[in-house]
Motif scaffolding. Structure first.
Motif, PDB file in Angstrom:
ATOM      1  N   ARG A   1      23.877  -2.578   2.697  1.00 65.58           N
ATOM      2  CA  ARG A   1      24.249  -2.431   4.100  1.00 65.58           C
ATOM      3  C   ARG A   1      25.432  -1.483   4.245  1.00 65.58           C
ATOM      4  NH1 ARG A   1      23.616  -5.219   8.951  1.00 65.58           N
ATOM      5  NH2 ARG A   1      25.734  -5.179   9.726  1.00 65.58           N
ATOM      6  N   THR A   2      26.449  -1.687   3.411  1.00 65.02           N
ATOM      7  CA  THR A   2      27.640  -0.843   3.494  1.00 65.02           C
ATOM      8  C   THR A   2      27.279   0.615   3.198  1.00 65.02           C
ATOM      9  OG1 THR A   2      28.726  -2.736   2.508  1.00 65.02           O
ATOM     10  CG2 THR A   2      30.041  -0.766   2.797  1.00 65.02           C
ATOM     11  N   GLY A   3      26.430   0.788   2.172  1.00 56.68           N
ATOM     12  CA  GLY A   3      26.034   2.153   1.823  1.00 56.68           C
ATOM     13  C   GLY A   3      25.301   2.828   2.960  1.00 56.68           C
ATOM     14  N   LYS A   4      24.412   2.069   3.601  1.00 57.69           N
ATOM     15  CA  LYS A   4      23.665   2.644   4.719  1.00 57.69           C
ATOM     16  C   LYS A   4      24.608   2.992   5.861  1.00 57.69           C
ATOM     17  CE  LYS A   4      19.267   0.445   3.765  1.00 57.69           C
ATOM     18  NZ  LYS A   4      18.510  -0.792   3.992  1.00 57.69           N
ATOM     19  N   SER A   5      25.590   2.111   6.108  1.00 54.07           N
ATOM     20  CA  SER A   5      26.491   2.426   7.218  1.00 54.07           C
ATOM     21  C   SER A   5      27.352   3.636   6.870  1.00 54.07           C
ATOM     22  CB  SER A   5      27.350   1.216   7.597  1.00 54.07           C
ATOM     23  OG  SER A   5      28.040   0.741   6.488  1.00 54.07           O
ATOM     24  N   MET A   6      27.639   3.834   5.572  1.00 52.84           N
ATOM     25  CA  MET A   6      28.377   5.040   5.189  1.00 52.84           C
ATOM     26  C   MET A   6      27.544   6.285   5.481  1.00 52.84           C
ATOM     27  SD  MET A   6      30.198   3.864   1.659  1.00 52.84           S
ATOM     28  CE  MET A   6      30.534   5.504   1.052  1.00 52.84           C
ATOM     29  N   ARG A   7      26.260   6.197   5.169  1.00 54.90           N
ATOM     30  CA  ARG A   7      25.409   7.365   5.412  1.00 54.90           C
ATOM     31  C   ARG A   7      25.312   7.651   6.902  1.00 54.90           C
ATOM     32  NH1 ARG A   7      20.505   5.350   2.777  1.00 54.90           N
ATOM     33  NH2 ARG A   7      19.417   6.903   3.998  1.00 54.90           N
ATOM     34  N   ALA A   8      25.181   6.586   7.679  1.00 51.61           N
ATOM     35  CA  ALA A   8      25.105   6.765   9.126  1.00 51.61           C
ATOM     36  C   ALA A   8      26.390   7.401   9.640  1.00 51.61           C
ATOM     37  CB  ALA A   8      24.876   5.417   9.801  1.00 51.61           C
ATOM     38  N   PHE A   9      27.501   6.923   9.128  1.00 49.79           N
ATOM     39  CA  PHE A   9      28.815   7.420   9.544  1.00 49.79           C
ATOM     40  C   PHE A   9      28.945   8.905   9.236  1.00 49.79           C
ATOM     41  CE2 PHE A   9      33.402   7.886   9.326  1.00 49.79           C
ATOM     42  CZ  PHE A   9      33.819   7.114  10.395  1.00 49.79           C
TER      43      PHE A   9
ATOM     44  N   LEU B   1      28.980   3.653  17.851  1.00 49.78           N
ATOM     45  CA  LEU B   1      28.275   2.982  18.941  1.00 49.78           C
ATOM     46  C   LEU B   1      27.415   1.842  18.419  1.00 49.78           C
ATOM     47  CD1 LEU B   1      27.162   5.850  21.331  1.00 49.78           C
ATOM     48  CD2 LEU B   1      28.790   4.008  21.763  1.00 49.78           C
ATOM     49  N   SER B   2      26.814   2.063  17.232  1.00 48.96           N
ATOM     50  CA  SER B   2      25.920   1.022  16.723  1.00 48.96           C
ATOM     51  C   SER B   2      26.689  -0.070  15.990  1.00 48.96           C
ATOM     52  CB  SER B   2      24.856   1.637  15.821  1.00 48.96           C
ATOM     53  OG  SER B   2      25.482   2.289  14.749  1.00 48.96           O
ATOM     54  N   GLY B   3      28.008  -0.107  16.189  1.00 50.75           N
ATOM     55  CA  GLY B   3      28.772  -1.260  15.736  1.00 50.75           C
ATOM     56  C   GLY B   3      29.241  -1.209  14.300  1.00 50.75           C
ATOM     57  N   ILE B   4      29.256  -0.033  13.697  1.00 48.53           N
ATOM     58  CA  ILE B   4      29.771   0.067  12.327  1.00 48.53           C
ATOM     59  C   ILE B   4      31.291   0.064  12.367  1.00 48.53           C
ATOM     60  CG2 ILE B   4      30.026   1.697  10.424  1.00 48.53           C
ATOM     61  CD1 ILE B   4      27.075   2.400  10.849  1.00 48.53           C
ATOM     62  N   ASN B   5      31.882  -0.705  11.468  1.00 46.93           N
ATOM     63  CA  ASN B   5      33.332  -0.808  11.441  1.00 46.93           C
ATOM     64  C   ASN B   5      33.899   0.367  10.659  1.00 46.93           C
ATOM     65  OD1 ASN B   5      35.971  -1.373  11.013  1.00 46.93           O
ATOM     66  ND2 ASN B   5      35.651  -3.403  10.137  1.00 46.93           N
TER      67      ASN B   5
END
Lengths: 336, 433, 263
Positions: A190-198, A207-211
């Motif tokens: 999950r963290t890795g995916k949010s890093m890629r999104a970031f 906007l999609s709530g990633i910290n």
């Protein structure tokens, strides 16, 4: 004509050293690229982060050695590595908290942050010199060879020895593990995916709530981890001297840019491109060529394209060629 | 200049005067001369960064090129070495340059495609081998003669003053090549490219013994006119007479006199550069540069050639740095490539610009004199402070280590100063208007 | 005259301009309208040299100008303004105008050292011209203000003023009216008409305000999805069914159709 001996000489003087050096550069470039794609600046302190991590590990290694802990045939430094990573990650996180966070909140221009990273570089360099000094330090122990050159000669009956140093084997194996872990982390967790999104689109990710603080912190921890590993591997393979780590900045950045700044696969490819070019251009080909050509054509000249003093010129030239002809690098950069 | 700047300048003057009164005038003037030279280099960096926002970290390379110019211009020619291989080396360099030009020509004239790439690559590779075939034997021949005392081709034997503008030109030429490739791309690419060219420049000077004896150093470069040698000055009756009348020590007075003379010369150069830069800044040229810095897209839409102007500023700034580098080698009387270190010759200069106030020439001067003083004083005072701090400790490994590493304090100090200024006063001590 | 031939500009898979062909006649004030995302600004950016085209050509008076950089196009008399005003914030309004004239002697650095009187004379001329332009635009009182401190509408006027510092052939105005109040918009409209009549400027105007377009522009070109949809007078395009469809959203229309066929 002696193709086998030529092949062995090639492996011994070009392929294996290039592979190990390439793995070290690839890890260094991965760190640079990671920071670039998430934090959006070129981190000039990365070379000194590697040196800092290596230093922490060396201090721990010395302590282990003094109380008699060893890792059998493997270098004790591998046991000390987790402690080195932890110390470096703590230092880097503190730097982020005290220094970089301010500019991130201010949305300062990337160039300003690069200059700030120069300041961090000064401080880290000072701390390293203060603690461990400027001299060369040797901390490699354990078995020297995985494949002993004498054994190889006896085994195969060839005139040319083949040596695989433990540090070289350790370097390549560790690099493979680290890269595999990193890619698994970026793709699956999950963290890795949010890093890629970031990295793709910061605003959308927010906007999609990633910290964002979490993403930044994780990025720094990973960057510090890879930097420490790269620093230790380089130190084991060659030797530890703080100033050489500053000089590594050029090949590391060259690797990251050649591969495409922001692209992890590019960083790895770039690392090997730079390393093999450096080794091939500065290698003296006399021995290998003399095995291949008939005896009467044997040459006395070294057949060395450039002296090793100019190895930086090699990474620089490749960098310039890439900048001129494909400014986005081999793998189009910019995002994870 | 307003009152605040005057007070700041007065404070910095006090630092130098204080050093003079409390320690020695020799030390104070040595620091001043080094700081003046660094300040001139900082003005070049300020031109690149402050006027145009170009992030170049190749200062060390351009400084070293200036130093090389002093050797090539003012060192004695070594005729035997020239005869052994000099012309061959020149021929090799010409051949190398020609093959680069041929490659560029082919690239421009041939139609796009695989053939072009192959032809250009073939010209480059062929040119390289041709170059090496002529270069190597001649270098061997030239370096073989009298290697203990010479081994290099030497210079033209011209006055040292001539070397200063030549140093500027040499740096400008290299900067033009770098700028032509790296400008117009992303801003940090210029940083990496300049970092690389600086390292390569210094390693060329270190390793090409035929050029400037490499790490064997050249130590007998002549002084620039009109600076006399102290020993000679001490023989001049008029000088001895003057010193005698004032009751001064001839040895100290001669060394101080020489340093004062250098300070005067560097001060003049500094003043001339500031005058030229200020004039340029307050002309339509400066207005155009500010427009480009404010908004590159809009400036381009209003017909300004942004990349071309960046190249111009980059070359000009580098020339100033090369000039300063030549003056330094000229004053030192020796070229010691081993001492070129990016922290001292690149990043310290950057700290000067940023602390002083980027974009403001007077700020840069203030920053240069302040940081230049701090850099050399921390080197001397740092160990003393550490000695005081560690005095209560028992003699141990730790104490020895702390005392030994005190000299590295200055890197830490510079880093902290840079970070503090960037954070709390990003526009520097004397901000741009 | 500007002729755009089958112009494409793609960003990855996204076709911002997708085969646009159009002609801007010399002496006209051509309006360019279309729903958001129709590719108008991208088209401007390609014509004005900010972005290279993916394929296709732009001709100016018969000469192929596709892919030339902005500063070269400026010298050919092709100027533009920006959707979001691009003023030089640290400079005064007057300086913003004075920087525009090309090939000023004072822009050569050595003239600032060695030809001071020549530069001074030239500066006087340029300053006078700038003051005339400020007068024309009725913003003389702002001359010595920092450009970053004036209002959004005034910045738009300033951008128009910059094009008046030279003899432009054709000027591309990107949303001159965005964020500008009615009175100021009228001032801008008057200025455009006068420049067109008195100095023979050709204009191409992107604008969302249909009244403004109807007052100034003939012809009006409508773009949608990267292509030219229709061309005609303001009244003609207003009543064109395909144009209405485009503004309503083709997606919506299709859904209505689908629903009808399924029902």
């Amino acid at each position: 004509m002696d193709v086998l001996n030529a092949l062995v000489a090639f492996l011994n003087f070009v392929f294996i050293p290039g592979l190990a050096y390439g793995a070290q550069l690839a890890l260094g470039a991965l760190g640079v690229t990671l920071v670039y794609s998430i934090l959006r600046f070129s981190n000039f302190a990365h070379g000194d982060t590697m040196a800092f991590g290596a230093m922490c590990t060396i201090l721990m290694t010395w302590w282990f050695q003094s109380i008699g802990i060893s890792f059998g045939p493997l270098p004790t430094a591998l046991l000390a590595l987790p402690f080195g990573i932890a110390a470096t990650a703590a230092f880097v996180l503190a730097t982020d908290r005290v220094v970089y966070r301010f500019y991130r909140r201010q949305k300062a221009s990337p160039t300003i942050v690069v200059i700030v990273s120069l300041g961090v570089m000064f401080v880290m360099n000072g701390v390293i010199r203060f603690i461990i000094g400027v001299d060369e330090q040797n901390f490699s122990d354990g078995a020297r060879f995985v494949l002993n050159p004498q054994d190889f000669k006896v085994m195969t009956g060839l005139a040319e020895p083949l040596a695989i140093k433990t540090t070289q084997a350790v370097t390549v194996v560790t690099a493979v593990i680290v890269v595999a872990f990193l890619f698994w982390f970026l793709q699956k967790t999950r963290t890795g995916k949010s890093m890629r999104a970031f990295s793709d689109n910061e605003d959308l990710a927010l906007l999609s709530g990633i910290n964002p603080d979490r993403v930044v912190a994780v990025t720094w921890i990973i960057a510090a981890g890879i930097a420490t590993i790269a620093g230790v591997l380089y130190g084991l393979d060659k030797s530890f001297k703080p100033f050489t780590y500053f000089q590594l900045l050029l090949p590391i950045f060259a690797a990251a840019i050649v591969g495409g700044l922001g692209s992890p696969i590019g960083a790895i490819a770039g690392g090997f491109v730079i390393a093999f070019s450096e080794v091939m251009v500065t290698n003296a080909w006399k021995k290998i060529v003399n095995y291949l050509v008939p005896e009467h054509m044997a040459t006395d000249s070294l057949l060395q394209l450039l002296s090793t003093d100019y190895k930086f010129a090699v990474s620089f030239t490749i960098l310039i060629i890439v900048l001129l002809f494909m400014p986005t690098g081999l793998f189009k950069g910019k995002s994870l | 200049m307003n009152q605040r700047s005057l007070i700041l300048f007065a404070l910095v003057a006090c630092l130098y005067l204080g050093t003079g009164f409390l320690q020695s005038w020799n030390l104070s003037l040595s620091i001043l001369n080094a700081a003046l030279l660094a300040t001139i280099a900082a003005l070049g960096v300020n031109m690149q960064w402050g006027y145009a926002g170009l992030f170049s970290v190749g200062t060390m390379g351009f400084t070293a090129l200036g130093g090389l110019a002093v050797v090539l211009v003012s060192a004695k020619p070594n005729v035997e070495n020239w005869q052994a291989g000099g012309w061959g080396i020149v021929l090799a360099l010409v051949l190398g340059a020609l093959s680069v030009m041929a490659a560029i020509f082919a690239w421009r004239k041939l139609p796009k495609g695989r053939t072009r790439a192959l032809v250009v690559a073939a010209i480059m590779v062929g040119g390289f081998f041709l170059f090496r075939a002529v270069f190597d034997p001649n270098v061997m021949a030239a370096e073989a003669i009298n290697p203990q005392f010479a081994g290099n081709l030497g210079g033209l034997g011209l006055p040292s003053l001539v070397a200063w503008p030549v140093g500027g030109l040499l740096a400008a030429a290299v900067a033009w090549g770098v700028g032509k490739t790296a400008l117009g791309l992303r801003s940090d690419y210029l940083a990496i490219a300049t970092l690389g060219i600086a390292e390569i420049t210094v390693s060329v000077i270190k390793n090409e013994d035929w050029l400037a004896r490499g790490v064997k150093n050249i130590i007998d470069l002549p002084r620039p006119w009109p600076v006399p040698y102290e020993v000679e000055l001490q023989q001049v009756p008029a000088f001895l007479d003057l010193v005698g009348r004032w009751g001064l020590d001839p040895v100290t007075t001669s060394t101080i006199g020489v340093k004062l003379l250098y300070a005067g010369m560097f001060g003049l150069v500094l003043a001339a550069i500031i005058w030229a830069f200020e004039r340029a800044l307050h002309s339509p040229w400066g207005r155009m540069m500010r427009a480009i810095r404010d908004n590159e897209v809009s400036a381009a839409a209003m017909g300004k050639d942004v990349t071309g102007r960046h190249l111009q500023v980059f070359v000009l700034g580098s020339a100033v740095i090369g000039f300063a580098g030549a003056m330094m080698t000229s004053m030192d009387g020796q070229l010691t490539p081993g001492t070129y270190n990016p922290l001292r010759f690149t990043f310290l200069v950057w700290v000067m610009v940023i602390v002083g106030g980027s974009g403001n020439n007077w700020g840069t001067v203030l920053g240069g004199l302040l940081i230049g003083w701090l850099w050399l004083v921390v080197e001397n005072v740092g160990p003393n402070i550490m000695g005081l701090l560690t005095a209560p400790l028992p003699d141990s490994w730790l104490k020895a280590h702390l005392l030994g590493s005190a000299e590295h304090m200055r890197l830490l100090t510079m880093g902290v100063i840079l970070l503090l200024v960037m954070r709390f006063s990003p526009r520097g001590l004397i901000p741009e208007k | 005259m500007i002729v755009v031939e089958d112009l494409h500009r793609h960003f990855g898979g996204f076709r911002a301009v997708d085969g646009a062909s159009l002609t801007i006649k010399t002496g006209s004030i051509t309006g360019l309208i279309g729903p958001n995302g129709a590719g108008k600004t991208t088209l401007f950016n390609v014509i004005a040299g900010r972005l290279p085209p993916t394929s296709g050509r732009v001709l100016m008076d018969g000469e192929d100008i596709s892919g030339l950089p902005p500063h070269v196009l400026f010298h050919k008399g092709l100027l533009r303004t920006f959707q979001i005003a691009h003023e030089f914030g640290s400079m005064t309004v007057r300086e913003n105008l004075m920087m525009v004239p090309p090939d000023q002697a004072g822009e050569r650095i050595w003239n600032s050292w060695f030809a001071r009187s020549r530069v001074a004379a030239e500066e006087k001329r340029i300053r006078q011209k700038a003051d005339e332009v400020l007068d024309f635009l009725t913003i003389s009182h702002l001359a010595d203000q920092k450009a970053s401190m004036i209002s959004g509408g005034q910045k738009k006027l300033l951008e128009l003023g910059r094009t008046m510092m030279v003899d432009a052939k054709i000027v591309f105005l990107d949303e001159v009216g965005a964020g500008v109040n009615r009175t100021l918009l009228n001032t801008i409209g008057d200025a455009i008409i006068r420049l067109n009549k008195e100095r023979g400027y050709t204009f191409c105007v992107i604008e969302h305000d249909m009244d403004f377009i109807a007052r100034l522009c003939d012809p009006v070109i409508v773009m949608a999805e990267g292509r030219v949809l229709a061309e005609g007078t303001a009244d003609e395009v207003k009543n064109n069914e395909r144009v209405i469809e485009a503004y309503l959203g083709t997606g919506l229309k299709n859904k209505v159709k689908e629903a009808a066929s399924h029902g």
